[in-house]
Motif scaffolding. Structure first.
Motif, PDB file in Angstrom:
ATOM      1  N   VAL A  14       0.585  62.467  48.081  1.00 51.06           N
ATOM      2  CA  VAL A  14       0.543  63.539  49.078  1.00 51.06           C
ATOM      3  C   VAL A  14       0.135  64.863  48.427  1.00 51.06           C
ATOM      4  CG1 VAL A  14       1.948  64.903  50.679  1.00 51.06           C
ATOM      5  CG2 VAL A  14       2.173  62.417  50.634  1.00 51.06           C
ATOM      6  N   ALA A  15       0.665  65.140  47.237  1.00 53.36           N
ATOM      7  CA  ALA A  15       0.289  66.359  46.532  1.00 53.36           C
ATOM      8  C   ALA A  15      -1.204  66.353  46.202  1.00 53.36           C
ATOM      9  CB  ALA A  15       1.110  66.498  45.251  1.00 53.36           C
ATOM     10  N   GLY A  16      -1.706  65.188  45.779  1.00 53.79           N
ATOM     11  CA  GLY A  16      -3.131  65.081  45.496  1.00 53.79           C
ATOM     12  C   GLY A  16      -3.978  65.287  46.738  1.00 53.79           C
ATOM     13  N   ALA A  17      -3.531  64.732  47.864  1.00 51.16           N
ATOM     14  CA  ALA A  17      -4.269  64.898  49.128  1.00 51.16           C
ATOM     15  C   ALA A  17      -4.275  66.354  49.570  1.00 51.16           C
ATOM     16  CB  ALA A  17      -3.648  64.020  50.213  1.00 51.16           C
ATOM     17  N   ALA A  18      -3.185  67.070  49.293  1.00 46.15           N
ATOM     18  CA  ALA A  18      -3.103  68.482  49.670  1.00 46.15           C
ATOM     19  C   ALA A  18      -3.974  69.363  48.781  1.00 46.15           C
ATOM     20  CB  ALA A  18      -1.652  68.952  49.607  1.00 46.15           C
ATOM     21  N   SER A  76       9.155  56.200  51.348  1.00 44.41           N
ATOM     22  CA  SER A  76       8.417  55.167  52.078  1.00 44.41           C
ATOM     23  C   SER A  76       6.908  55.315  51.940  1.00 44.41           C
ATOM     24  CB  SER A  76       8.801  55.223  53.558  1.00 44.41           C
ATOM     25  OG  SER A  76       8.022  54.333  54.311  1.00 44.41           O
ATOM     26  N   PHE A  77       6.230  54.202  51.662  1.00 46.13           N
ATOM     27  CA  PHE A  77       4.763  54.170  51.683  1.00 46.13           C
ATOM     28  C   PHE A  77       4.226  54.208  53.112  1.00 46.13           C
ATOM     29  CE2 PHE A  77       4.915  51.892  47.439  1.00 46.13           C
ATOM     30  CZ  PHE A  77       4.314  52.920  46.744  1.00 46.13           C
ATOM     31  N   ALA A  78       5.026  53.748  54.074  1.00 45.14           N
ATOM     32  CA  ALA A  78       4.537  53.574  55.440  1.00 45.14           C
ATOM     33  C   ALA A  78       4.015  54.871  56.047  1.00 45.14           C
ATOM     34  CB  ALA A  78       5.648  52.995  56.318  1.00 45.14           C
ATOM     35  N   PHE A  79       4.579  55.998  55.632  1.00 44.90           N
ATOM     36  CA  PHE A  79       4.217  57.270  56.243  1.00 44.90           C
ATOM     37  C   PHE A  79       3.011  57.933  55.575  1.00 44.90           C
ATOM     38  CE2 PHE A  79       8.592  56.493  57.350  1.00 44.90           C
ATOM     39  CZ  PHE A  79       8.733  56.987  58.637  1.00 44.90           C
ATOM     40  N   ILE A  80       2.558  57.399  54.436  1.00 46.93           N
ATOM     41  CA  ILE A  80       1.472  58.060  53.704  1.00 46.93           C
ATOM     42  C   ILE A  80       0.204  58.207  54.552  1.00 46.93           C
ATOM     43  CG2 ILE A  80      -0.083  57.898  51.717  1.00 46.93           C
ATOM     44  CD1 ILE A  80       2.166  56.682  50.120  1.00 46.93           C
ATOM     45  N   PRO A  81      -0.249  57.158  55.270  1.00 44.11           N
ATOM     46  CA  PRO A  81      -1.459  57.347  56.082  1.00 44.11           C
ATOM     47  C   PRO A  81      -1.296  58.386  57.193  1.00 44.11           C
ATOM     48  CG  PRO A  81      -1.002  55.017  55.749  1.00 44.11           C
ATOM     49  CD  PRO A  81       0.204  55.760  55.284  1.00 44.11           C
ATOM     50  N   VAL A  83      -5.198  51.051  49.846  1.00 44.61           N
ATOM     51  CA  VAL A  83      -5.859  50.457  48.678  1.00 44.61           C
ATOM     52  C   VAL A  83      -6.996  51.334  48.154  1.00 44.61           C
ATOM     53  CG1 VAL A  83      -5.243  48.049  49.122  1.00 44.61           C
ATOM     54  CG2 VAL A  83      -7.245  49.017  50.258  1.00 44.61           C
ATOM     55  N   LYS A  84      -7.625  52.097  49.046  1.00 42.87           N
ATOM     56  CA  LYS A  84      -8.684  53.002  48.601  1.00 42.87           C
ATOM     57  C   LYS A  84      -8.139  54.031  47.609  1.00 42.87           C
ATOM     58  CE  LYS A  84     -11.799  56.610  50.288  1.00 42.87           C
ATOM     59  NZ  LYS A  84     -12.124  57.490  51.409  1.00 42.87           N
ATOM     60  N   VAL A  85      -6.903  54.482  47.833  1.00 42.92           N
ATOM     61  CA  VAL A  85      -6.280  55.459  46.939  1.00 42.92           C
ATOM     62  C   VAL A  85      -6.168  54.884  45.533  1.00 42.92           C
ATOM     63  CG1 VAL A  85      -4.183  56.781  46.478  1.00 42.92           C
ATOM     64  CG2 VAL A  85      -5.015  56.541  48.831  1.00 42.92           C
ATOM     65  N   GLY A  86      -5.748  53.627  45.424  1.00 43.31           N
ATOM     66  CA  GLY A  86      -5.621  52.990  44.121  1.00 43.31           C
ATOM     67  C   GLY A  86      -6.933  52.950  43.363  1.00 43.31           C
ATOM     68  N   ILE A  87      -8.014  52.607  44.044  1.00 47.33           N
ATOM     69  CA  ILE A  87      -9.335  52.540  43.396  1.00 47.33           C
ATOM     70  C   ILE A  87      -9.787  53.928  42.954  1.00 47.33           C
ATOM     71  CG2 ILE A  87     -11.767  51.982  43.749  1.00 47.33           C
ATOM     72  CD1 ILE A  87      -9.947  49.537  43.502  1.00 47.33           C
ATOM     73  N   GLY A 116      -1.198  50.979  38.412  1.00 46.01           N
ATOM     74  CA  GLY A 116       0.052  50.584  39.058  1.00 46.01           C
ATOM     75  C   GLY A 116      -0.061  50.598  40.569  1.00 46.01           C
ATOM     76  N   VAL A 117      -0.773  51.595  41.097  1.00 47.25           N
ATOM     77  CA  VAL A 117      -0.922  51.730  42.545  1.00 47.25           C
ATOM     78  C   VAL A 117      -1.722  50.565  43.124  1.00 47.25           C
ATOM     79  CG1 VAL A 117      -2.107  53.121  44.303  1.00 47.25           C
ATOM     80  CG2 VAL A 117      -0.582  54.215  42.672  1.00 47.25           C
ATOM     81  N   ILE A 118      -2.738  50.115  42.411  1.00 46.75           N
ATOM     82  CA  ILE A 118      -3.526  48.965  42.884  1.00 46.75           C
ATOM     83  C   ILE A 118      -2.616  47.761  43.094  1.00 46.75           C
ATOM     84  CG2 ILE A 118      -5.218  47.228  42.144  1.00 46.75           C
ATOM     85  CD1 ILE A 118      -6.859  49.523  40.952  1.00 46.75           C
ATOM     86  N   VAL A 119      -1.729  47.526  42.133  1.00 45.72           N
ATOM     87  CA  VAL A 119      -0.800  46.398  42.264  1.00 45.72           C
ATOM     88  C   VAL A 119       0.169  46.622  43.420  1.00 45.72           C
ATOM     89  CG1 VAL A 119       1.018  45.077  41.121  1.00 45.72           C
ATOM     90  CG2 VAL A 119      -0.959  45.843  39.802  1.00 45.72           C
ATOM     91  N   MET A 120       0.755  47.828  43.492  1.00 40.06           N
ATOM     92  CA  MET A 120       1.763  48.100  44.521  1.00 40.06           C
ATOM     93  C   MET A 120       1.189  48.039  45.925  1.00 40.06           C
ATOM     94  SD  MET A 120       4.194  51.087  42.925  1.00 40.06           S
ATOM     95  CE  MET A 120       2.890  52.151  42.320  1.00 40.06           C
TER      96      MET A 120
END
Length: 478
Positions: free
Chosen positions: A46-50, A100-105, A164-168, A375-379
């Motif tokens: 979220v910090a990166g997106a901001a 929660s990851f669910a709220f990230i999008p 998954v795009k974030v991980g890449i 790590g994010v790609i796996v998660m």
């Protein structure tokens, strides 16, 4: 298999049993290690997106550090609400809470490129959405019929696909490097660090046992961190700067970023609260079944939902993100056979301690984005896999195939169309009001809404019809 040296089989199935402290403390820390990376990652995303700068000399450094710190602190506090409880709040089971990851999008469109100024509306949504989530505890038993595996599996799969795009991007060098057109973006050096994390994680997950397997992602990131130091991607000087700029002790600040009402944030968080509530119901049921060999009671499910929402609302007051139960810890309980809620309480206290020491967040911030990407790609891949696993419980008749097809096509289509556009370019939702455009851009909420409505409206008689018309005549062929 449970370790009988920890107690008798009856004791190990009892949530109120307390093993000897010398064994309970490592078990509690093991719970923290299994969720630690997943818990702090949403704050970094979220910090990166901001648009926060990640360097230790960046003016945004204190804000990023604070968000990481709050992720740890309020995951611990929310876990205490579950394990210790307060009146009707809490399952009083070994439920581990985390960001929660669910709220990230939902959060990314709200803060995209707006810096610290976007956080007031974000945390306003977290607070109000958390209160709504808590209210769901009063009706959770009556609304579960509207959220069968077809709906929840689709939503969880969509969440994973959105992430998954974030991980890449992280593995290739990070969003700032991509936006600036840096030649290093996507280079071998970046990918090599991410691949070290992935290979070490997979190796430990499949060929190690016990705590090594449980903490595979964390240990993979540590291996990637050491590799990054070895190839000069990270310097000891940078680590020292981050460590020195972080305080040794700091308390949370109420409403640090202010409070702002945003219709898009409120609607988005409230709608995703349904998904989070259902996830928690599943986790509590899994803990009761895997740890005690019984079904979860209505009181436990209701208490867990209350704790989910109240924990999120409190977190929003202090600059933390929404909390939910962590599924990886459900599997850990089944693996160890220790049902003690007091073990998880010890883990929660360890999280709270980490959250009060910003220097821990300072060290986490020094993890190169490429290492985190591995790590994010796996998660995030595991999020997709969890959704597919839920969908495996669906009976794939004609009716359910139609519901899934329409919801996935609209949701994923909107997501991909908006994602792949240059800033300022026209998009498929440009004529909608701002609130609906932000909500629709995630793709998840439109998909969930379509799936829920069609599931409630389409007649069950369709379920008994053959699937040949939909599958192109392949149904039944071997």
């Amino acid at each position: 298999m449970a370790d009988t040296s920890l107690g008798t089989p009856e004791q190990l199935r009892d949530p109120n049993y307390m093993p000897a402290l010398v064994k309970a403390v490592p078990l509690g820390i093991q719970h923290v290690l299994s969720m630690f990376v997943s818990n702090v990652t949403p704050a970094i995303i979220v910090a990166g997106a901001a648009g926060f700068g990640f360097g230790s000399n960046s003016p945004d450094f204190p804000e990023l550090l604070y968000m990481i710190q709050m992720s740890m602190l309020f995951a611990g506090i929310a876990t205490l609400l579950q394990t210790v409880g307060a009146g009707p709040v809490g399952a009083r089971l070994p439920v581990v809470q985390g960001t929660s990851f669910a709220f990230i999008p939902i959060m990314i469109p709200l803060v995209a490129g707006r810096g610290v100024d976007a956080l007031a509306a974000l945390y306003g949504g977290v607070l109000l959405g958390g209160l709504f989530h808590a209210l769901l505890g009063t009706v959770i038993g009556r609304i579960r019929f509207a959220l069968p595996p077809l709906v929840t599996g689709l939503v969880v799969t969509m969440i994973g696909l959105a992430l998954v795009k974030v991980g890449i991007e992280y593995a290739a060098g990070g969003v700032p490097a991509k936006a600036s057109g840096a030649a290093s973006y996507g280079g071998l050096r970046s990918w090599s660090a991410a691949l070290v994390v992935i290979f070490v994680t997979l190796g430990l997950k499949f060929f190690a046992r016990g705590m090594l397997s449980v903490s595979a992602v964390l240990l993979g990131i540590i291996a990637g961190y050491i590799y990054a130091l070895g190839i000069g991607m990270l310097s000891f000087e940078a680590i020292g700067q981050s460590w020195s700029r972080a305080a040794a002790f700091a308390l949370p600040q109420p409403f640090k970023y202010g409070f702002e009402f945003s219709a898009a944030a409120l609607i988005g968080f409230c709608l995703m609260a349904f998904v989070s509530a259902v996830e928690t119901v599943g986790d509590v049921s899994g803990i009761a079944k895997g740890g005690a060999g019984r079904e979860a009671t209505d009181k436990e499910i209701q208490g867990a939902t209350y704790a989910d929402g109240i924990g999120t609302a409190i977190a929003g007051c202090f600059g933390a993100l929404p909390n939910t139960s962590f599924s990886q810890n459900v599997g850990l309980i089944a693996m160890t056979g220790v049902m003690s809620r007091h073990v998880v309480t010890l883990g929660a206290l360890f999280l709270i301690l980490c959250g009060l020491v910003p220097k821990v967040g300072g060290l986490i911030r020094t993890v190169p984005i490429e290492v985190l990407g591995g790590g994010v790609i796996v998660m995030f891949g595991m999020v997709v896999a969890a959704g597919v696993s839920m969908l495996s419980d669906v009976t794939w008749n004609r009716r359910n195939m139609v519901i899934f097809a329409v919801a996935l096509s609209v949701g994923l289509g909107l997501q991909l169309e908006v994602m792949n556009l240059a800033p300022g370019a026209p998009n498929a939702l440009q004529h909608l009001p701002d609130t609906l455009r932000i909500l629709g851009a995630s793709g998840i909420l439109p998909a969930a809404l379509i799936a829920i409505v069609l599931n409630l409206l389409l007649p069950e008689e369709l379920a008994s019809e053959a699937t040949e018309e939909i599958s192109g005549g392949m149904a039944g062929h071997k």
